[in-house]
Design an enzyme around this catalytic site. Structure first.
Site, PDB file in Angstrom:
ATOM      1  N   ASP A  55       0.861  -1.193   0.000  1.00 18.94           N
ATOM      2  CA  ASP A  55       0.000   0.000   0.000  1.00 18.94           C
ATOM      3  C   ASP A  55       0.896   1.241   0.000  1.00 18.94           C
ATOM      4  O   ASP A  55       1.960   1.222  -0.592  1.00 18.94           O
ATOM      5  CB  ASP A  55      -0.959  -0.055   1.201  1.00 18.94           C
ATOM      6  CG  ASP A  55      -2.246   0.730   0.949  1.00 18.94           C
ATOM      7  OD1 ASP A  55      -2.153   1.852   0.429  1.00 18.94           O
ATOM      8  OD2 ASP A  55      -3.333   0.240   1.276  1.00 18.94           O
ATOM      9  N   HIS A  78       2.335   2.187  -3.110  1.00 16.02           N
ATOM     10  CA  HIS A  78       1.402   3.147  -3.697  1.00 16.02           C
ATOM     11  C   HIS A  78       1.914   4.573  -3.579  1.00 16.02           C
ATOM     12  O   HIS A  78       1.165   5.518  -3.756  1.00 16.02           O
ATOM     13  CB  HIS A  78       0.020   3.022  -3.064  1.00 16.02           C
ATOM     14  CG  HIS A  78      -0.669   1.731  -3.400  1.00 16.02           C
ATOM     15  ND1 HIS A  78      -1.971   1.473  -3.042  1.00 16.02           N
ATOM     16  CD2 HIS A  78      -0.233   0.626  -4.061  1.00 16.02           C
ATOM     17  CE1 HIS A  78      -2.308   0.258  -3.474  1.00 16.02           C
ATOM     18  NE2 HIS A  78      -1.268  -0.274  -4.088  1.00 16.02           N
TER      19      HIS A  78
END
Ligand SMILES: *[C@@H]1O[C@H](CO)[C@@H](O)[C@H](O)[C@H]1NC(C)=O
Length: 229
Positions: A55, A78
């Site tokens: 993430d 991310h």
């Protein structure tokens, strides 16, 4: 101070915390595992760290101020994300964040600001993103104010989060998609004071593209893709 540990780190409700020399690595496919998450905190510094996760490498939540990130390598992951903001109607803002000397390698995003498409009194202002090297990143520079996973609890609504005074300076490298700079701001509260200076992002060795909605500001020096502000 936390040094050289192998944990995913949460800093919530803290003052003057310094994190340095951290290596965070989780499998690139581990969902919702942020490398370092910071919220409701003032004076957090993250230095000389390497973060790979499924993430956000670093995520910065509501109520964060005077934060400094320097010399951080992100990937896979991310990217470095301010948000998600504006999920709640009453929410503390984020201000005075510097993100300096970073590399993003094969990440989904580079430098991202994200807010829910819902009413909120939140805000995000006074950010400096400086000296970033981008390699094969899907969304190198992105503001997304229409975040609404599953299109639940926000269809047809616009973000109340006011974004202002965000500077991107000396950001260069390669985008994995055609649109390397995307400012998708709130229809009700357009982004103001966005500054692009010395930005050079390519897609397949050609200039990439930029897309703006409801975003105002200025570009100076070489800016490629051509600014849409
Ligand atoms: C902004 O944050 C930095 C630390 O990152 C701090 O040194 C500076 O005093 C802050 N500025 C303001 C106006 O709060």
């Amino acid at each position: 101070m936390i040094s050289g540990q192998l944990f995913l780190i949460v800093i919530n409700g803290c003052q003057n915390v310094k994190v340095q020399g951290v290596k965070v690595s989780a499998a690139g496919n581990s969902p919702n595992t942020d490398g370092i998450h910071v919220q409701s905190s003032t004076g957090v510094t993250i230095l000389n760290s390497r973060i790979g996760t499924g993430d956000d490498c670093v995520s910065i939540g509501p109520g964060t101020s005077s934060m400094w990130i320097e010399n951080v390598a992100c990937g896979p992951g991310h990217g470095i994300s301010i948000g998600s903001l504006g999920k709640e109607s009453q929410e503390a803002g984020v201000q005075n964040v510097t993100v300096k000397t970073t590399t993003f390698t094969g990440t989904e995003n580079g430098l991202r600001i994200k807010s829910w498409g819902r009413p909120s009194n939140g805000f995000a202002r006074d950010f400096l993103f400086q000296h970033a090297v981008i390699s094969n990143v899907q969304n190198p520079i992105v503001i997304d104010q229409n975040y609404c996973p599953g299109e639940k609890n926000c269809p047809g609504q616009v973000s109340g989060v006011k974004i202002s005074d965000v500077t991107y300076q000396d950001i260069h490298g390669s985008s994995a998609t055609e649109v390397a700079v995307k400012f998708d701001c709130s229809k009700k509260y357009p982004c103001t004071g966005i500054k692009l200076a010395h930005v050079k992002l390519t897609y397949k060795n050609q200039p990439a593209e930029a897309s703006c909605s409801n975003a105002g500001g200025v570009a100076s020096g070489l800016v490629q893709p051509t600014s849409c502000l």
